[in-house]
Write a protein that holds these residues in place. Structure first.
Motif, PDB file in Angstrom:
ATOM      1  N   VAL A  92     -13.370  52.903   9.616  1.00  0.00           N
ATOM      2  CA  VAL A  92     -13.600  54.188   8.832  1.00  0.00           C
ATOM      3  C   VAL A  92     -12.271  55.131   8.876  1.00  0.00           C
ATOM      4  CG1 VAL A  92     -16.048  54.200   9.254  1.00  0.00           C
ATOM      5  CG2 VAL A  92     -14.665  55.470  10.774  1.00  0.00           C
ATOM      6  N   PHE A  93     -12.051  55.790   8.080  1.00  0.00           N
ATOM      7  CA  PHE A  93     -10.840  56.848   7.822  1.00  0.00           C
ATOM      8  C   PHE A  93     -11.071  58.335   8.364  1.00  0.00           C
ATOM      9  CE2 PHE A  93     -10.291  53.205   4.801  1.00  0.00           C
ATOM     10  CZ  PHE A  93      -9.240  52.795   5.548  1.00  0.00           C
ATOM     11  N   GLU A  94     -10.126  58.999   8.686  1.00  0.00           N
ATOM     12  CA  GLU A  94     -10.321  60.451   9.088  1.00  0.00           C
ATOM     13  C   GLU A  94     -10.984  61.246   7.990  1.00  0.00           C
ATOM     14  OE1 GLU A  94      -7.185  62.583  11.066  1.00  0.00           O
ATOM     15  OE2 GLU A  94      -6.271  60.549  11.506  1.00  0.00           O
ATOM     16  N   ASP A  95     -10.756  60.836   6.635  1.00  0.00           N
ATOM     17  CA  ASP A  95     -11.192  61.587   5.439  1.00  0.00           C
ATOM     18  C   ASP A  95     -12.706  61.335   5.341  1.00  0.00           C
ATOM     19  OD1 ASP A  95     -10.754  59.290   4.256  1.00  0.00           O
ATOM     20  OD2 ASP A  95      -9.237  59.893   2.861  1.00  0.00           O
ATOM     21  N   LYS A  96     -13.447  60.880   6.119  1.00  0.00           N
ATOM     22  CA  LYS A  96     -14.735  60.544   6.158  1.00  0.00           C
ATOM     23  C   LYS A  96     -15.131  59.714   4.985  1.00  0.00           C
ATOM     24  CE  LYS A  96     -16.514  64.965   8.079  1.00  0.00           C
ATOM     25  NZ  LYS A  96     -17.427  65.952   7.703  1.00  0.00           N
ATOM     26  N   LYS A  97     -14.024  58.664   5.001  1.00  0.00           N
ATOM     27  CA  LYS A  97     -14.162  57.531   3.916  1.00  0.00           C
ATOM     28  C   LYS A  97     -14.428  56.137   4.635  1.00  0.00           C
ATOM     29  CE  LYS A  97     -11.909  59.544   0.038  1.00  0.00           C
ATOM     30  NZ  LYS A  97     -10.699  59.700  -0.998  1.00  0.00           N
ATOM     31  N   LEU A  98     -14.982  55.323   3.887  1.00  0.00           N
ATOM     32  CA  LEU A  98     -15.139  53.923   4.490  1.00  0.00           C
ATOM     33  C   LEU A  98     -14.084  53.179   4.130  1.00  0.00           C
ATOM     34  CD1 LEU A  98     -19.010  53.586   4.118  1.00  0.00           C
ATOM     35  CD2 LEU A  98     -17.719  54.907   5.617  1.00  0.00           C
ATOM     36  N   SER A  99     -13.866  52.090   5.015  1.00  0.00           N
ATOM     37  CA  SER A  99     -12.802  50.835   4.540  1.00  0.00           C
ATOM     38  C   SER A  99     -13.910  50.115   3.761  1.00  0.00           C
ATOM     39  CB  SER A  99     -12.592  50.203   5.789  1.00  0.00           C
ATOM     40  OG  SER A  99     -13.567  49.582   6.349  1.00  0.00           O
ATOM     41  N   ARG A 100     -13.260  49.237   3.014  1.00  0.00           N
ATOM     42  CA  ARG A 100     -13.907  48.362   2.055  1.00  0.00           C
ATOM     43  C   ARG A 100     -14.806  47.234   2.778  1.00  0.00           C
ATOM     44  NH1 ARG A 100      -8.668  46.058   2.094  1.00  0.00           N
ATOM     45  NH2 ARG A 100      -8.580  44.095   2.640  1.00  0.00           N
ATOM     46  N   LEU A 107      -7.561  43.289   7.051  1.00  0.00           N
ATOM     47  CA  LEU A 107      -6.420  42.920   7.844  1.00  0.00           C
ATOM     48  C   LEU A 107      -4.972  43.267   7.477  1.00  0.00           C
ATOM     49  CD1 LEU A 107      -7.958  39.534   9.350  1.00  0.00           C
ATOM     50  CD2 LEU A 107      -7.927  41.764  10.478  1.00  0.00           C
ATOM     51  N   ASP A 108      -5.006  43.929   6.152  1.00  0.00           N
ATOM     52  CA  ASP A 108      -3.797  44.137   5.453  1.00  0.00           C
ATOM     53  C   ASP A 108      -3.404  45.576   5.102  1.00  0.00           C
ATOM     54  OD1 ASP A 108      -5.856  44.508   3.754  1.00  0.00           O
ATOM     55  OD2 ASP A 108      -5.286  43.120   2.191  1.00  0.00           O
ATOM     56  N   LEU A 109      -3.872  46.559   6.191  1.00  0.00           N
ATOM     57  CA  LEU A 109      -3.778  47.912   5.835  1.00  0.00           C
ATOM     58  C   LEU A 109      -2.520  48.180   6.013  1.00  0.00           C
ATOM     59  CD1 LEU A 109      -7.127  49.407   7.073  1.00  0.00           C
ATOM     60  CD2 LEU A 109      -6.464  49.586   4.883  1.00  0.00           C
ATOM     61  N   VAL A 110      -1.895  47.665   6.952  1.00  0.00           N
ATOM     62  CA  VAL A 110      -0.572  48.362   7.617  1.00  0.00           C
ATOM     63  C   VAL A 110       0.551  47.780   6.559  1.00  0.00           C
ATOM     64  CG1 VAL A 110       0.985  48.589   9.552  1.00  0.00           C
ATOM     65  CG2 VAL A 110      -1.493  48.386   9.840  1.00  0.00           C
ATOM     66  N   ALA A 111       1.457  48.822   6.083  1.00  0.00           N
ATOM     67  CA  ALA A 111       2.469  48.446   5.176  1.00  0.00           C
ATOM     68  C   ALA A 111       3.516  47.670   5.800  1.00  0.00           C
ATOM     69  CB  ALA A 111       3.075  49.540   4.594  1.00  0.00           C
ATOM     70  N   GLY A 112       3.823  46.544   5.440  1.00  0.00           N
ATOM     71  CA  GLY A 112       4.687  45.507   6.033  1.00  0.00           C
ATOM     72  C   GLY A 112       4.266  44.539   6.931  1.00  0.00           C
ATOM     73  N   ARG A 113       2.851  44.823   7.220  1.00  0.00           N
ATOM     74  CA  ARG A 113       2.233  43.817   8.314  1.00  0.00           C
ATOM     75  C   ARG A 113       1.102  42.807   7.151  1.00  0.00           C
ATOM     76  NH1 ARG A 113       6.093  44.045  11.786  1.00  0.00           N
ATOM     77  NH2 ARG A 113       6.263  46.027  12.659  1.00  0.00           N
ATOM     78  N   ASP A 114       1.047  41.801   8.002  1.00  0.00           N
ATOM     79  CA  ASP A 114       0.155  40.578   7.115  1.00  0.00           C
ATOM     80  C   ASP A 114      -1.008  40.469   8.094  1.00  0.00           C
ATOM     81  OD1 ASP A 114       1.118  38.923   8.833  1.00  0.00           O
ATOM     82  OD2 ASP A 114       2.106  37.570   7.519  1.00  0.00           O
ATOM     83  N   ALA A 115      -1.882  39.742   7.635  1.00  0.00           N
ATOM     84  CA  ALA A 115      -3.400  39.358   8.262  1.00  0.00           C
ATOM     85  C   ALA A 115      -3.050  38.810   9.452  1.00  0.00           C
ATOM     86  CB  ALA A 115      -4.314  38.543   7.445  1.00  0.00           C
TER      87      ALA A 115
END
Length: 504
Positions: A26-34, A116-124
């Motif tokens: 989950v994220f800081e803005d009270k949103k859920l990841s997919r 697993l693909d959230l971080v820019a420049g990083r893969d699963a």
């Protein structure tokens, strides 16, 4: 902990995964990841997040039970930070939080379903390796020298990483790499944590032999007579006060093409450092068993690349001995001749690491290396400069060395095993002047970590070289006392990148 990789079932999805606990973000803005959204058919996760029960900040967690429509017994919500800016550090904090939470719950199996693909420049693959390392670190226990072994930790013992079906092959390869790297880190931790009456130079040599037998390395152990024949007067000057015989360990993993120049790792192996005649204060002297963590990190890295069968030529060189006071020990004011022929005035016998490394750095010239990296718990001055977060990285300042530094820094950033580049300039060399020899072994308090690196630099001018001062990062003091296993992740990733042709 056991790890497995499984594809997400196209029909039942994440909600159909039967497990003791499934972790989603989950994220800081009270949103859920997919992945969290996939479990939120009845809105229970949304309600928990909106209630403020979890902040969403990196590493924050909330455990929920009995979510309607979810096959898993528990759902672990873990904070990832801001949705539009998940960094390497934030994601690694989340992985560490999952590992910690899993180790303390009443389930024996768990599933990781973070995006697993959230971080820019990083893969699963990067994320999966990180997950394995975090879980193994959380589960590490040292009890080799305890009469009663610690009870097996409760909690999750089998972790499944859930991935899209199309990523299955990549994910399995990454998990295998992560396991190999974790095995290397654990070896380095255990060698560091062993007491100095057990982990002697001979013990390090025997460990190298065991690794050679298990993974097919070539190994050579040089003893005192051979070191005398090589005229390693600087190394031998440190060993004089000890009854433990010195060992000079050479390990070869020749996984690349026969004609390819090797990468050489040189690890400082002072298995106990009293300071010699320049005796250290008694308080915390027990921690000087960690003065061989450079050597331990070389052995741990070989453990990892051996399991990976890395397609690269790598040579490890470890000068190993004790630094003890006795009637035979070197004295302040002694002058010794190094293998290179350069003479050294020993002003302080507690600056001994550079005295053993300089002969090792001369020895490796015979390999015509592509690059040499030495690793050493070299100076308290580096701890003063950088604290316990970054390893000190020192190289010359030209195109070849700038490129090597960039490779090492990138490998550190990718694993969270970070380094910070420090200067080496001719102005600092002036502090090593001696009236009686080619150089002194110390340059005074100002810039102590830099002058130590400048000393080593004088022995490395025939190849591309970097020095890692791990005095601040190799172990922790206080209640959490113990070896960290650094910089095995940095070194192993650096070598993996080289094997894959990723050079700056």
């Amino acid at each position: 902990m056991d790890f497995s990789i499984k594809p997400i079932d196209a029909k039942t999805g994440l909600a159909g995964v039967k497990t003791g606990c499934i972790a989603v973000g989950v994220f800081e803005d009270k949103k859920l990841s997919r992945t969290a959204q996939a479990l939120d058919a009845k809105g229970e996760i949304t309600a928990a997040v909106k209630s403020g029960d979890i902040s969403g900040k990196p590493g924050s967690t909330l455990l929920l039970r009995g979510i309607e429509g979810v096959a898993a017994e528990r759902v672990l919500l873990v904070g990832l930070g801001k949705q539009d800016g998940v960094t390497d550090k934030n994601f690694q904090s989340a992985l560490q939080a999952v590992a910690k939470s899993f180790s303390g719950i009443g389930a024996t199996d768990g599933a990781l379903a973070l995006p697993l693909d959230l971080v820019a420049g990083r893969d699963a693959a990067w994320a999966i390796r990180g997950a394995v390392l975090a879980a193994r670190d959380a589960g590490y226990r040292y009890d080799e020298t305890k009469s009663k072994k610690e009870a097996e930790p409760t909690g999750v013992r089998k972790m499944t990483v859930l991935v899209p079906a199309e990523d299955l092959a990549l994910a399995k390869s990454a998990a295998a790499q992560g396991q190999a790297l974790a095995n290397g880190v654990e070896l380095t931790k255990t060698l560091g944590n062993l007491p100095p009456n057990i982990c002697t130079p001979t013990y390090l040599a025997d460990t190298a032999k065991k690794l050679a037998g298990e993974f097919g390395f070539n190994v050579e152990i040089l003893d005192r007579k051979q070191l005398e024949a090589l005229k390693m007067g600087s190394f031998l000057s440190v060993t004089k006060g000890s009854d433990e015989p010195p060992k000079f360990i050479v390990l070869k993993h020749m996984g690349g093409k026969q004609k390819d120049a090797p990468v050489v790792l040189v690890g400082k192996g002072i298995t106990f450092d009293t300071g010699g005649i320049s005796l250290k204060p008694g308080a915390n002297m027990d921690e000087m068993k960690y003065d061989m963590c450079g050597a331990a990190s070389v052995l741990g890295t070989f453990r990892a690349i051996g399991e990976m069968a890395l397609r690269l030529n790598v040579i490890g060189v470890i000068p190993a001995c004790e630094n003890m006071p006795s009637g035979r020990a070197s004295k302040p004011g002694d002058i010794v001749t190094s293998m290179s022929g350069q003479t050294i005035e020993i002003l302080n016998t507690d600056a001994e690491g550079r005295l053993i490394l300089c002969d090792a750095l001369t020895y490796v010239e015979r390999f015509k290396p592509a690059a040499v990296v030495d690793i050493a718990t070299l100076t308290g001055a580096c701890v003063t400069a950088l604290g316990h977060h970054n390893t000190g990285l020192f190289t010359r300042h030209d195109d070849a060395h700038d490129a090597l530094a960039a490779e090492l820094l990138a490998a550190g950033k990718a694993t969270g095993d970070t380094a910070w580049r420090m200067p080496i300039e001719d102005a600092y060399q002036e502090q090593l002047k001696s009236n009686f020899a080619d150089m002194a072994n110390i340059g005074g308090p100002p810039g102590g970590s830099i002058t130590a690196a400048c000393f080593l630099e004088r022995y490395t001018r025939k190849y591309t070289w970097a020095h890692l001062d791990i005095a601040g990062t190799a172990w922790k003091s206080g209640a959490a006392k113990g070896a960290t296993g650094r910089p095995v992740p940095l070194l192993t990733t650096f070598l993996i990148n080289r094997a894959n042709g990723k050079k700056s």
